[in-house]
Structures are given as structure tokens and as C-alpha cells.
Design a protein around this motif. Structure first.
Motif, PDB file in Angstrom:
ATOM      1  N   PRO A  69       1.268   8.922   8.905  1.00 10.41           N
ATOM      2  CA  PRO A  69       0.919   9.182   7.505  1.00 10.41           C
ATOM      3  C   PRO A  69       1.388  10.571   7.052  1.00 10.41           C
ATOM      4  CG  PRO A  69      -1.007   9.475   8.912  1.00 10.41           C
ATOM      5  CD  PRO A  69       0.123   9.079   9.803  1.00 10.41           C
ATOM      6  N   LYS A  73      -3.397   3.419  13.115  1.00  6.92           N
ATOM      7  CA  LYS A  73      -2.656   4.418  12.340  1.00  6.92           C
ATOM      8  C   LYS A  73      -2.209   3.810  11.000  1.00  6.92           C
ATOM      9  CE  LYS A  73       1.623   5.922  13.128  1.00  6.92           C
ATOM     10  NZ  LYS A  73       2.752   6.494  13.883  1.00  6.92           N
ATOM     11  N   LYS A 107      -4.640   3.176 -11.957  1.00  4.03           N
ATOM     12  CA  LYS A 107      -4.518   3.836 -10.647  1.00  4.03           C
ATOM     13  C   LYS A 107      -5.797   3.659  -9.838  1.00  4.03           C
ATOM     14  CE  LYS A 107      -0.403   5.483 -10.546  1.00  4.03           C
ATOM     15  NZ  LYS A 107       0.521   4.881  -9.599  1.00  4.03           N
ATOM     16  N   ARG A 167      -9.018  -4.944   6.898  1.00  3.65           N
ATOM     17  CA  ARG A 167      -8.200  -4.961   8.122  1.00  3.65           C
ATOM     18  C   ARG A 167      -9.003  -4.436   9.314  1.00  3.65           C
ATOM     19  NH1 ARG A 167      -2.675  -2.012   6.537  1.00  3.65           N
ATOM     20  NH2 ARG A 167      -1.804  -2.775   8.498  1.00  3.65           N
ATOM     21  N   VAL A 221      -5.845  10.492  -7.886  1.00  5.81           N
ATOM     22  CA  VAL A 221      -4.970  10.623  -9.046  1.00  5.81           C
ATOM     23  C   VAL A 221      -5.590   9.910 -10.251  1.00  5.81           C
ATOM     24  CG1 VAL A 221      -2.734   9.926 -10.019  1.00  5.81           C
ATOM     25  CG2 VAL A 221      -2.833  10.942  -7.728  1.00  5.81           C
ATOM     26  N   PRO A 280       0.471  13.711   0.417  1.00  9.24           N
ATOM     27  CA  PRO A 280       1.256  13.604  -0.825  1.00  9.24           C
ATOM     28  C   PRO A 280       2.052  14.888  -1.109  1.00  9.24           C
ATOM     29  CG  PRO A 280      -1.118  13.355  -1.262  1.00  9.24           C
ATOM     30  CD  PRO A 280      -0.936  13.354   0.225  1.00  9.24           C
ATOM     31  N   ASN A 332      -6.576  11.793 -13.674  1.00  8.12           N
ATOM     32  CA  ASN A 332      -5.868  11.462 -14.910  1.00  8.12           C
ATOM     33  C   ASN A 332      -6.649  10.489 -15.779  1.00  8.12           C
ATOM     34  OD1 ASN A 332      -4.009  12.928 -13.555  1.00  8.12           O
ATOM     35  ND2 ASN A 332      -2.485  11.284 -13.356  1.00  8.12           N
ATOM     36  N   GLU A 346       3.262  11.427 -10.291  1.00  8.28           N
ATOM     37  CA  GLU A 346       2.544  12.698 -10.432  1.00  8.28           C
ATOM     38  C   GLU A 346       3.501  13.875 -10.490  1.00  8.28           C
ATOM     39  OE1 GLU A 346      -1.043  13.458 -10.745  1.00  8.28           O
ATOM     40  OE2 GLU A 346      -0.489  11.494 -11.553  1.00  8.28           O
ATOM     41  N   ILE A 354      -3.002   5.040   7.310  1.00  7.78           N
ATOM     42  CA  ILE A 354      -1.991   5.297   6.283  1.00  7.78           C
ATOM     43  C   ILE A 354      -2.422   4.633   4.970  1.00  7.78           C
ATOM     44  CG2 ILE A 354       0.394   4.808   5.573  1.00  7.78           C
ATOM     45  CD1 ILE A 354       1.089   4.918   8.636  1.00  7.78           C
ATOM     46  N   GLY A 355      -2.871   3.393   5.110  1.00 14.29           N
ATOM     47  CA  GLY A 355      -3.300   2.661   3.917  1.00 14.29           C
ATOM     48  C   GLY A 355      -4.492   3.340   3.243  1.00 14.29           C
ATOM     49  N   SER A 384      -5.832   0.166  -8.490  1.00  9.17           N
ATOM     50  CA  SER A 384      -4.827  -0.054  -7.438  1.00  9.17           C
ATOM     51  C   SER A 384      -5.224   0.652  -6.139  1.00  9.17           C
ATOM     52  CB  SER A 384      -3.454   0.399  -7.957  1.00  9.17           C
ATOM     53  OG  SER A 384      -2.727   1.030  -6.944  1.00  9.17           O
ATOM     54  N   PHE A 387       1.348   4.059  -3.009  1.00  2.48           N
ATOM     55  CA  PHE A 387       1.096   5.470  -2.690  1.00  2.48           C
ATOM     56  C   PHE A 387       2.295   6.320  -3.110  1.00  2.48           C
ATOM     57  CE2 PHE A 387       1.957   8.771   0.588  1.00  2.48           C
ATOM     58  CZ  PHE A 387       0.949   9.667   0.263  1.00  2.48           C
ATOM     59  N   GLY A 437      -3.437   6.693   1.685  1.00  2.00           N
ATOM     60  CA  GLY A 437      -2.655   6.423   0.473  1.00  2.00           C
ATOM     61  C   GLY A 437      -3.574   5.957  -0.652  1.00  2.00           C
ATOM     62  N   LYS A 446      -8.601  -3.383   0.968  1.00  3.86           N
ATOM     63  CA  LYS A 446      -7.756  -4.194   1.848  1.00  3.86           C
ATOM     64  C   LYS A 446      -7.767  -3.628   3.275  1.00  3.86           C
ATOM     65  CE  LYS A 446      -3.292  -4.446   0.994  1.00  3.86           C
ATOM     66  NZ  LYS A 446      -2.249  -4.541  -0.019  1.00  3.86           N
ATOM     67  N   ASN A 447      -7.716  -2.306   3.358  1.00  8.35           N
ATOM     68  CA  ASN A 447      -7.679  -1.700   4.694  1.00  8.35           C
ATOM     69  C   ASN A 447      -9.028  -1.727   5.378  1.00  8.35           C
ATOM     70  OD1 ASN A 447      -4.896  -0.675   5.437  1.00  8.35           O
ATOM     71  ND2 ASN A 447      -5.087  -0.087   3.285  1.00  8.35           N
ATOM     72  N   ASP A 505       0.841  -1.206   0.000  1.00  9.96           N
ATOM     73  CA  ASP A 505       0.000   0.000   0.000  1.00  9.96           C
ATOM     74  C   ASP A 505       0.869   1.247   0.000  1.00  9.96           C
ATOM     75  OD1 ASP A 505      -2.072  -1.705   0.164  1.00  9.96           O
ATOM     76  OD2 ASP A 505      -2.631  -1.231   2.248  1.00  9.96           O
ATOM     77  N   THR A 543      -6.287  -1.004  -2.448  1.00 12.14           N
ATOM     78  CA  THR A 543      -5.696  -0.604  -1.164  1.00 12.14           C
ATOM     79  C   THR A 543      -6.787  -0.261  -0.157  1.00 12.14           C
ATOM     80  OG1 THR A 543      -3.793   0.255  -2.335  1.00 12.14           O
ATOM     81  CG2 THR A 543      -4.101   1.020  -0.077  1.00 12.14           C
ATOM     82  N   THR A 566       2.812   6.544  -6.820  1.00 12.45           N
ATOM     83  CA  THR A 566       1.864   7.471  -7.447  1.00 12.45           C
ATOM     84  C   THR A 566       2.294   8.930  -7.252  1.00 12.45           C
ATOM     85  OG1 THR A 566       0.135   5.863  -6.971  1.00 12.45           O
ATOM     86  CG2 THR A 566      -0.582   8.056  -7.642  1.00 12.45           C
ATOM     87  N   TYR A 583      -5.688   8.729  -2.084  1.00 13.43           N
ATOM     88  CA  TYR A 583      -4.872   9.615  -2.918  1.00 13.43           C
ATOM     89  C   TYR A 583      -4.707   8.998  -4.313  1.00 13.43           C
ATOM     90  CZ  TYR A 583      -0.686  11.735  -4.936  1.00 13.43           C
ATOM     91  OH  TYR A 583       0.196  12.323  -5.779  1.00 13.43           O
ATOM     92  N   ILE A 584      -4.422   7.680  -4.324  1.00 16.90           N
ATOM     93  CA  ILE A 584      -4.226   7.016  -5.619  1.00 16.90           C
ATOM     94  C   ILE A 584      -5.521   7.066  -6.443  1.00 16.90           C
ATOM     95  CG2 ILE A 584      -3.622   4.822  -6.742  1.00 16.90           C
ATOM     96  CD1 ILE A 584      -1.939   4.205  -4.176  1.00 16.90           C
TER      97      ILE A 584
END
Lengths: 130, 511
Positions: free
Chosen positions: A115, B293, B317, B331, B308, A118, B312, A24, B297-298, B320, A17, B301, B327-328, A13, B324, A20, B304-305
């Protein structure tokens, strides 16, 4: 020509991140899953910057950082520490390695605790590579 | 000592004078009287040591005087002067306590002998008196010393923080100190010299002490033991107790027991456990925060992907990032499930199931992942094991967790020259337990890690473990009346053994 940045992190993960963020910002991302693979990639691909996690199986970031900073051919390679471990703990581990290996290494000049936004990560990379 | 004073009483003045002269020349002091009455007066005023009196006198005669003197001082030496052959008077004088007799006419030699005899009697009496006095003083001193010593010993027993109870050879209570009274809740007056060992103690303790006496001599010292005693007033007191058998000249004379009240110590121990638990909660919270935490983070992240990807128009992306995020989310789900399982008491849901089916299923599930990490997953199952009564969820959960850990231990191993393997074995052990064994040749654990395995939120996997996995596994196995055993060696590998009761047939429960 775009600069190469190696991401060493065992968490997929985190890798995707960071990859990416790098893409970018027009950098060429390289990835390694652990410290051992990280060193291989550094020697082979000669990246301009390394973004390094601390806790990983097989050759942790603690060891890789110390290795790079205490070997002449890697000393100049810029490193951004990128981790969930508190800076204090990391510095303590480096001090132990200093004593153990008889080589004193400088503190990392960029240490980002996850964390991280970006933008912050991108700014840190830009600062190092211009 | 000053000269002896002698009172001479006779109605014949001449005789008195002659005797006085003679005695004075012998070194005595003399006083005289010429009648019984006068003799008594002089006796009272002069307190002579010896009285020599004639027997026949007008008025108060010698016998009367003797009687009066003896009434005043029975010990006084009185020598009677009698006429020859006056047997009756002599007998009377003897009855009155005369010391000696001399015949008239008084010869110096006879008087001298009588006086010497009287003197030595006085001397002996004096010595006797002295001895008696000394003896009395000595006895008084010794008594005082004994009293002091026994008082000291009594205080020693009385003030002891241990309850002390002693029994004589008939098991009757002879010593019972205030701490014993407090501990057993029976007043000393109701116990001492009244109760026997069976009245005071519970049968178990009483028996223990009694048996001790029968033991061989070298085992007569009782080791400290712990037990909860129930007092007559309904209290339950944890105690530590010991006993000694008492011998005098190799003969059994009794036993003495010592009890220590452990209430306070137990309370402190409980407090310690409580504070350790609080510390564990603290550790749990910080471990949990760390894990959450990492999920954050996952998720950050991932989103954000996704951003993006949207910006775009990049499907790769998007995919992916979305992976993520998913998956989190999983979790979080797993963590919630683990927390719930750990915090709730759960009865195993027993049913007829096949442990080997569960293992085959798990191996199928994990084979691909293991292979991608260059870990060989193998199994060697005891064919005699078929259907058993067990909770398949417990077996599934426990084995999934342990096999996952074993694969992780192989991935973490820094020795990349090893051919990593995780072996799953089953067999029935000698205690009639079904044993599931998961052995890996991965990184193994040092002692510190081994000791912390069942600590909440302890994880050796950095941010990748919840620190709850083994804890939940351990709890499920415990609820299933099973045990978990671990053998490990750093750099060599670990073996986990889960043992559950082996029940083949469904128990008869009326359904």
C-alpha cells in the motif's frame, strides 16, 4: 490545462483510490481495467502519464510495460508502476521478455509497492508531470 | 632306498655264516644272531627289514622270537625256517603271523623267492601307507576348504542386513539369521529346526509363501511386498519381503524368504511429510500475509476516499469509499470463515434437501455478475434427481466456489473472440454417485497450476484469491465422502466434477 493520467488496474478499490488522489491533485483521471484496455486508452486518449498495475488479467502490466518501452511512439510516455509485486520479481519478468522479444527496455524509474500513502503517490505523479 | 637289512637267526653258526655270505652277494645287508634271545636283542638294536629265523633253537625258539617281534611290530616280515614235515610248528607260526616258510636245508633259490615276496609285501605296504597318508592330507585339505566355504556362507547369511529365513520341503525352519531373530523377536535356538512356517509367520504371510510353491514355475519368483508384521513381543514392524522357491534337479527342496525392516525408512518418510507440512505452513503464512496486505490496501484506500469525501463534502466519494471499506470488511469475514472451516474437522449435517434448488439459487445469485463479464451461465439438470440426503451447506459452498472460479477463468481468458460460457450439469454416475459438473471454456490451467490447486494459499488470481477456496471445498467434499475430479487444458477450459454419495431416502437410524 490539467494533465491526463491513466490508471490501469483490475482492482476497482485501487482504481477509485488512485482516481481520488488524482482528482485531489487536479489531474484528470482516466481508467482501464486491464492491459488490453490500457493500450487502447493510451492510443485514443494520449494520457501524459500511466499508473500501471502488474498483475491483471488480459495483457498484464508486465507485458504492457514492455510493449510501451519497446515501441518508439510510446517510449517517452512516463510510467509509474503501482503494484503488490516486489520490484525484483517484476525486473525478472522484464528480463525474460527482453530475451523473448529481442528488445531491451529500461527499468521503471518509479516503482511503488502497495500500500502507498496518498501523499507519496501524489508526489510521484508531480515529480513526473511537474 | 638303502639295501634291505636282514636278520638271520640260527643256533648253527655255519648256516648263519653261509646264508649271510649268500645274501650279501645278492646285495642285502645282514645281521646275525645265534639264539632267540640274541635275535630279539639284535632286532631291537638294528631294526632289520626282514627276519629269517630257524624254528628249533635251544632257549627262546623261533616261534617265541616271532611272537615277541610281532608284539613289537606286527607288520614286520618274518620268514620261518622249518624242518621238513613239522606241520604243528608251521601252524603255530602262521597263527603268530609268520610271513613265509622255507624248508631245511635252506636252498638259496627258495630263500631268494621268500625274500622277494617279503620285499614286495613291504613295498606294497609302503605304497599303501603313502596312499593313505596322501589321502588323509587330501581329505584334511578338502575338509578345510569345505569348512571355509560353509563358514563363509554362514557368515554371509549371519551378517546380512536382511532377515533371511529358509524352510525345508516340510516347511521346517532351517536357516534363521540374527537379523531374523531381531525382527521376529524369537531366539534362533527356539526356531531353527523347531518351528514351522505357521509357527513363525502370520497366517497371511505363511499362506502367501505356501501358495507360491504351487504356482507355475515362471511365477515362482515372488515380487517384493510390503506389510506390517506383529512380533511375539508385541512390536509392529513394517517390512518389505520377498521369497524364492528352491529346486534341486527340478525337485522342490525348500524356500528362502528375505525381509527388510522398513522402520527407519518409514520414519524418514514421516519426517519428510512433516517437513513438507512445515513448508506448506510457511507457504500458507506468506500467502495469507499477501492476502491480508491486499485487504489492507483496500481499507487504506477506502478510508482515504472517505476522508476526501468528508473534507470536500462529497457524498459520491463518501459512498464510494464506504463501499470499498465494507467490501474489504467482508473479505476479512470470508477469510476468517474459510480459515475456520479449513482448520476444523466438521461432520456433514445430513438432511433431506434438493440439490437442484441449491443450483437454481446459485445461478440466480451469480447470473448478473456473470453477464456483466460477458459470461453465459447455463444449466442442464437431470430431472430424475429429486430430494437426497446430503449436507446442503457443503453443496452450496462447493458449487459457489467452483462456479465463481469458472467465471473467473472466463474473465482471465485472453482469447476475447470466444463466447464464454459456464455450464452446470447434474447426473447419477455408474458408481451411484450424484455428479455435479461445472464446465467452462475459459483460460484453463497448465499442469503446474493444476498440481497446486489444493495447496494452501496457492492462488492464480493475484491478490484477489485467498488461496483457500478450493482447499476448503476439497475438505468439505472429502468430509462428505465425495470426490472432486478436474479436467483442464490451457486455453480450452476446465471441467470440475464433484461427486457425492447418492442417498435418496433417509437412513433408518432409530430416530
Amino acid at each position: 490545462m490539467s494533465k491526463k493520467v491513466l490508471v490501469v488496474d483490475d482492482d476497482p478499490d485501487v482504481r477509485s483510490f488512485v482516481v481520488t488522489v488524482l482528482e485531489e491533485n487536479q489531474y484528470i483521471p482516466l481508467i482501464a481495467q486491464d492491459g488490453v484496455e490500457g493500450l487502447e486508452k493510451i492510443e485514443k486518449e494520449k494520457p501524459d502519464l500511466v499508473i500501471l498495475d502488474v498483475l491483471m488479467p488480459r495483457g498484464s502490466g508486465i507485458r504492457l510495460y514492455h510493449h510501451l518501452k519497446s515501441h518508439e511512439q510510446f517510449k517517452a510516455l512516463p510510467i509509474i508502476m503501482f503494484t503488490g509485486i516486489a520490484l525484483r520479481s517484476f525486473l525478472k519478468s522484464q528480463k525474460v521478455l527482453d530475451e523473448f522479444q529481442g528488445a531491451e527496455v529500461p527499468k521503471p524509474d518509479i516503482y511503488l509497492e502497495k500500500p502507498v500513502d496518498p501523499e507519496v503517490l501524489a508526489a510521484a505523479v508531480r515529480k513526473k508531470l511537474g | 632306498m638303502s639295501a634291505f637289512k636282514i636278520l638271520i637267526v640260527d643256533d648253527e653258526e655255519l648256516i648263519v655264516r653261509l646264508l649271510s655270505m649268500s645274501l650279501r652277494s645278492d646285495g642285502y645287508q645282514t645281521v646275525s644272531a645265534f639264539s632267540g634271545e640274541q635275535g630279539l636283542e639284535v632286532f631291537k638294536s638294528e631294526s632289520p627289514d626282514i627276519v629269517v629265523t630257524d624254528i628249533k633253537m635251544p632257549g627262546m625258539d623261533g616261534l617265541e622270537l616271532l611272537k615277541k617281534i610281532k608284539e613289537i611290530d606286527p607288520e614286520k616280515e618274518v620268514i620261518i625256517v622249518t624242518g621238513h614235515g613239522d606241520i604243528d610248528s608251521t601252524i603255530t607260526a602262521l597263527q603268530y603271523g609268520a610271513s613265509d616258510f622255507i624248508n631245511k636245508p635252506v636252498r638259496d633259490a627258495a630263500l631268494a623267492i621268500a625274500l622277494e615276496r617279503a620285499k614286495s609285501k613291504i613295498a606294497i605296504r609302503k605304497k599303501l601307507e603313502e596312499y593313505t597318508t596322501t589321502l588323509e592330507i587330501k581329505i584334511a585339505e578338502a575338509t578345510e576348504e569345505i569348512r571355509r566355504k560353509s563358514n563363509f556362507q554362514r557368515l554371509l547369511i549371519t551378517s546380512s542386513n536382511d532377515a533371511i529365513v529358509a524352510f525345508d520341503r516340510d516347511w521346517k525352519v532351517v536357516v534363521y539369521n540374527p537379523e531374523a531373530a531381531r525382527l521376529f523377536g524369537e531366539a534362533a535356538k527356539d526356531v531353527r529346526n523347531k518351528m514351522t512356517i505357521d509357527d513363525l509367520y502370520t497366517p497371511k504371510i505363511a499362506k502367501g509363501f505356501k501358495n507360491q510353491v504351487k504356482d507355475e514355475k515362471d511365477q515362482r519368483n515372488f515380487p517384493w511386498k510390503e506389510q506390517v508384521i506383529h512380533t511375539k513381543d508385541g512390536r509392529q514392524i513394517p517390512v518389505r519381503y520377498a521369497s524364492n522357491v528352491l529346486f534341486e534337479n527340478n525337485e522342490f527342496v525348500g524356500t528362502v524368504n528375505f525381509f527388510q525392516d522398513l522402520t527407519e525408512i518409514k520414519r524418514l518418510e514421516k519426517e519428510l511429510v512433516q517437513s513438507e507440512r512445515l513448508a506448506a505452513v510457511g507457504q500458507t503464512v506468506s500467502g495469507l500475509a499477501h492476502y491480508v496486505k491486499n485487504i489492507l490496501i483496500g481499507l487504506k484506500g477506502g478510508s482515504y476516499i472517505v476522508d476526501v469525501g468528508i473534507q470536500n463534502n462529497n457524498t459520491e466519494k463518501l459512498k464510494s469509499g464506504w463501499e470499498t471499506i465494507k467490501k474489504n470488511i467482508k473479505r476479512i469475514g470470508d477469510l476468517t470463515q474459510d480459515l475456520l472451516t479449513y482448520s476444523k474437522q466438521r461432520e456433514p449435517e445430513m438432511e433431506l434437501c434438493s440439490p437442484h434448488d441449491i443450483i437454481n439459487e446459485l445461478v440466480e445469485l451469480l447470473k448478473g455478475f456473470a453477464a456483466s463479464k460477458n459470461v453465459l451461465l447455463s444449466k442442464d439438470l437431470d430431472k430424475s434427481i429429486d430430494q437426497v440426503m446430503a449436507d446442503p451447506k457443503t453443496i452450496h459452498h462447493a458449487l459457489l466456489n467452483i462456479i465463481n472460479n469458472a467465471i473467473d477463468a472466463c474473465i482471465e481468458d485472453e482469447d476475447i473472440t470466444k463466447k464464454h460460457e459456464v455450464k452446470i450439469l447434474t447426473h447419477i454416475d455408474k458408481n451411484h454417485m450424484i455428479c455435479f459438473e461445472v464446465a467452462d471454456n475459459g483460460c484453463g490451467m497448465d499442469e503446474d497450476t493444476r498440481n497446486k490447486l489444493f495447496t494452501p494459499m496457492f492462488s492464480s488470481k493475484g491478490g484477489k484469491g485467498t488461496g483457500l477456496g478450493l482447499l476448503v471445498t476439497g475438505k468439505l467434499i472429502e468430509e462428505h465422502k465425495g470426490i472432486i475430479e478436474i479436467e483442464t487444458s490451457p486455453g480450452v477450459g476446465s471441467t470440475f466434477r464433484v461427486k457425492l454419495p447418492y442417498t435418496k431416502a433417509k437412513p433408518v437410524d432409530g430416530n
